[in-house]
Design a protein around this motif. Structure first.
Motif, PDB file in Angstrom:
ATOM      1  N   VAL A  13     -40.940  15.846  -0.181  1.00 14.84           N
ATOM      2  CA  VAL A  13     -39.800  15.968  -1.087  1.00 14.84           C
ATOM      3  C   VAL A  13     -38.467  15.753  -0.349  1.00 14.84           C
ATOM      4  O   VAL A  13     -37.467  15.382  -0.951  1.00 14.84           O
ATOM      5  CB  VAL A  13     -39.813  17.342  -1.800  1.00 14.84           C
ATOM      6  CG1 VAL A  13     -39.476  18.466  -0.822  1.00 14.84           C
ATOM      7  CG2 VAL A  13     -38.851  17.375  -2.986  1.00 14.84           C
ATOM      8  N   PHE A  14     -38.448  15.958   0.964  1.00 17.52           N
ATOM      9  CA  PHE A  14     -37.196  15.905   1.712  1.00 17.52           C
ATOM     10  C   PHE A  14     -36.773  14.487   2.103  1.00 17.52           C
ATOM     11  O   PHE A  14     -35.653  14.284   2.563  1.00 17.52           O
ATOM     12  CB  PHE A  14     -37.279  16.798   2.950  1.00 17.52           C
ATOM     13  CG  PHE A  14     -37.418  18.252   2.597  1.00 17.52           C
ATOM     14  CD1 PHE A  14     -36.343  18.941   2.062  1.00 17.52           C
ATOM     15  CD2 PHE A  14     -38.618  18.919   2.767  1.00 17.52           C
ATOM     16  CE1 PHE A  14     -36.470  20.285   1.711  1.00 17.52           C
ATOM     17  CE2 PHE A  14     -38.751  20.257   2.419  1.00 17.52           C
ATOM     18  CZ  PHE A  14     -37.680  20.942   1.879  1.00 17.52           C
ATOM     19  N   GLY A  15     -37.667  13.518   1.963  1.00 19.27           N
ATOM     20  CA  GLY A  15     -37.308  12.125   2.277  1.00 19.27           C
ATOM     21  C   GLY A  15     -36.702  12.019   3.661  1.00 19.27           C
ATOM     22  O   GLY A  15     -37.285  12.520   4.638  1.00 19.27           O
ATOM     23  N   PRO A  16     -35.524  11.381   3.798  1.00 17.96           N
ATOM     24  CA  PRO A  16     -34.922  11.176   5.124  1.00 17.96           C
ATOM     25  C   PRO A  16     -34.534  12.487   5.818  1.00 17.96           C
ATOM     26  O   PRO A  16     -34.326  12.485   7.027  1.00 17.96           O
ATOM     27  CB  PRO A  16     -33.675  10.332   4.824  1.00 17.96           C
ATOM     28  CG  PRO A  16     -33.384  10.541   3.374  1.00 17.96           C
ATOM     29  CD  PRO A  16     -34.707  10.792   2.712  1.00 17.96           C
ATOM     30  N   ALA A  17     -34.447  13.591   5.080  1.00 12.43           N
ATOM     31  CA  ALA A  17     -34.098  14.873   5.693  1.00 12.43           C
ATOM     32  C   ALA A  17     -35.266  15.446   6.487  1.00 12.43           C
ATOM     33  O   ALA A  17     -35.170  16.528   7.065  1.00 12.43           O
ATOM     34  CB  ALA A  17     -33.622  15.864   4.626  1.00 12.43           C
ATOM     35  N   GLN A  18     -36.398  14.705   6.517  1.00 18.29           N
ATOM     36  CA  GLN A  18     -37.502  15.087   7.410  1.00 18.29           C
ATOM     37  C   GLN A  18     -37.158  14.770   8.864  1.00 18.29           C
ATOM     38  O   GLN A  18     -37.769  15.330   9.768  1.00 18.29           O
ATOM     39  CB  GLN A  18     -38.792  14.361   6.995  1.00 18.29           C
ATOM     40  CG  GLN A  18     -39.310  14.799   5.623  1.00 18.29           C
ATOM     41  CD  GLN A  18     -40.530  13.988   5.168  1.00 18.29           C
ATOM     42  OE1 GLN A  18     -41.672  14.344   5.462  1.00 18.29           O
ATOM     43  NE2 GLN A  18     -40.271  12.883   4.490  1.00 18.29           N
TER      44      GLN A  18
END
Lengths: 132, 132, 132, 132, 132, 132
Positions: free
Chosen positions: D20-25
């Motif tokens: 769910v976090f996309g690039p915030a991973q």
């Protein structure tokens, strides 16, 4: 209780009917800076109340139905004053419907409350809070 | 629950009594940016909780009794520390009295709650919330 | 160089003409939070660039000609796009005319520059700066 | 009900785990502007809910344990996503513990509630509210 | 002189090298709220300095190359401290290159100046201003 | 040109002399939220215009001489109106003196300009800009 808030804005025209409104009875407009706040008692498996990215997309989606419009021409508001507090309820209700339809995911079913605040200027704003 | 908020400000002098206040025991002053929030469950016939124009005028009226004063010289506050939270209550109580007297109109009798927030800087504020 | 800034706002309707504007070609509206900044090299005998009270009154006066209007119906703007930057110039020019007429007092004749900023949302604003 | 709020900030690095976090991973970071709000029904003998100076010091103290760190390396958060709402709870719990230990003075034992809000940008924030 | 400003944000991790930085020598992070301001002497045929929609898209585009990254791992910044003021220049230079390439349209060739401000918290920010 | 800005605040009492001030002739007070901006053309060896931490400490230091005081009693201001714009100059001059004395380090000798802004409310502020 946890909450997550996301912010966006809309730009609309409208007029208001009733002597109390004075010059605001004329056709004019507003930028509403809109805060949508989602509250609930428990974090989901990802450690979230709602994903900020998904909430941002959902709010933009709901606001697109209002943005760059003359609200006096919208069937949804026929015979009603589109006051700031009334529009806050409209946005909150539309967000609640979408949350209920699963648009913020399964875990969002645990959400308890939604609050929508519309800032019409640096010195005035209105809000509507409801259960989910 | 709906709410409407209006913002104004006052500029006052005062001193605070008690060791906890350190240098604030000296005569100094503050700008309080004041938010008055009126809440209630139902819109009136105009689609409003309170008219933003009338609420703005009422708040300005109530603040005029404090504005550009040295609160140490005001009889109303004799023997009391004019802390930010105490002044928030004073403003809320005075607004409540005026709402009760009908100064925001008949429909405002359905109002449930008033909250007053005094921002004393960009990093500190205090509030008082009460039933109407 | 000194400067003094005062803030107020207007709420207007308008539409914009040209493909670049996309959905903003429809009739919509905006709240503009307006900052007027007056600059000059010397303080007057009262220790001021301009009196904040007088500047506030002057700005409110100039904005009253725009407030609660549909700018598409205003003769002053016929055939022009009322973009945020163009409206910033209009407000600056009208303020400059009033300063020239002595509405901020004699000492204001030493003022060097006026800058007007119109905030159309929390994420977009435009400004116009001119000599006096 | 009274409340007092103080503001400070921290600057941290972290990564978030879950699709769910996309690039915030990816490893990234955030400034959190932190509001700590203390609420209670009664003013103490000094006319205060809490002293703003002491509350400011306490908040700075609690935030020092997070500031300028990579939260992925902190044992306290092993196996957890350091989401904005989860960090709001951590700060609230640590403040509550310190209030319970008397760090805001005896009178603060009457406090009813603490709310911590973490602003991660101008368009997103999260909060946690708990009893004391 | 006219100007138009749009706002967006990025969230990055980094560390800073040099004794002056104290605890900021550790890996940490920041949210930068980014203002990009475009200035020029003349409105184009649409009555604009730059279209706010296009400027918003361009800024988002340029920021995407920084967003959700650990700047310590970026080749572009090898051997440099990614201070707030240095990053303001990087964003300004990249915007300038894109404006030069026509990404804001033909009329934007009349632009005189670009200023980029990075807010790293509610109490600190840095800017870089350059000619176009 | 680069610039770095840090924010702090002071709380003072004062009165203003002259008919133009109306009720502000009475003893009252203000919170000034103070922005100090340092500008220069070149980054130092650490990639900085000034270190934000050092600038914050210096501003706090300079403001301590004003904070929690009645400016009517200060010898420094005898016979002068402590208007917002005049106080902005005082703060700017005192910062400039300290920068000249090396309090921001050797590299700060390349600084070109300092601007100090005092916000007296959410709707009024004043600034003073000077060369270094």
């Amino acid at each position: 209780m946890y909450s997550v808030n996301v912010r966006d804005h809309v730009m609309i025209a409208h007029s208001l009917h009733g002597e109390v409104f004075g010059p605001a009875q004329r056709l004019h407009g507003a930028t509403y800076v809109v805060d949508a706040s989602f509250s609930g008692p428990r974090l989901d498996d990802d450690g979230l109340i709602v994903d900020i990215g998904r909430a941002t997309t959902l709010l933009a989606d709901v606001l697109a139905r209002l943005n760059y419009r003359n609200l006096d021409d919208e069937d949804d508001f026929a015979g009603q004053n589109t006051s700031t507090e009334m529009l806050a309820r409209v946005v909150a209700d539309r967000l609640a419907e979408r949350v209920g339809a699963g648009d913020l995911g399964e875990a969002a079913r645990d959400l308890a409350r939604i609050t929508v605040t519309l800032h019409e200027s640096h010195v005035a704003w209105a809000a509507y809070e409801r259960a989910l």
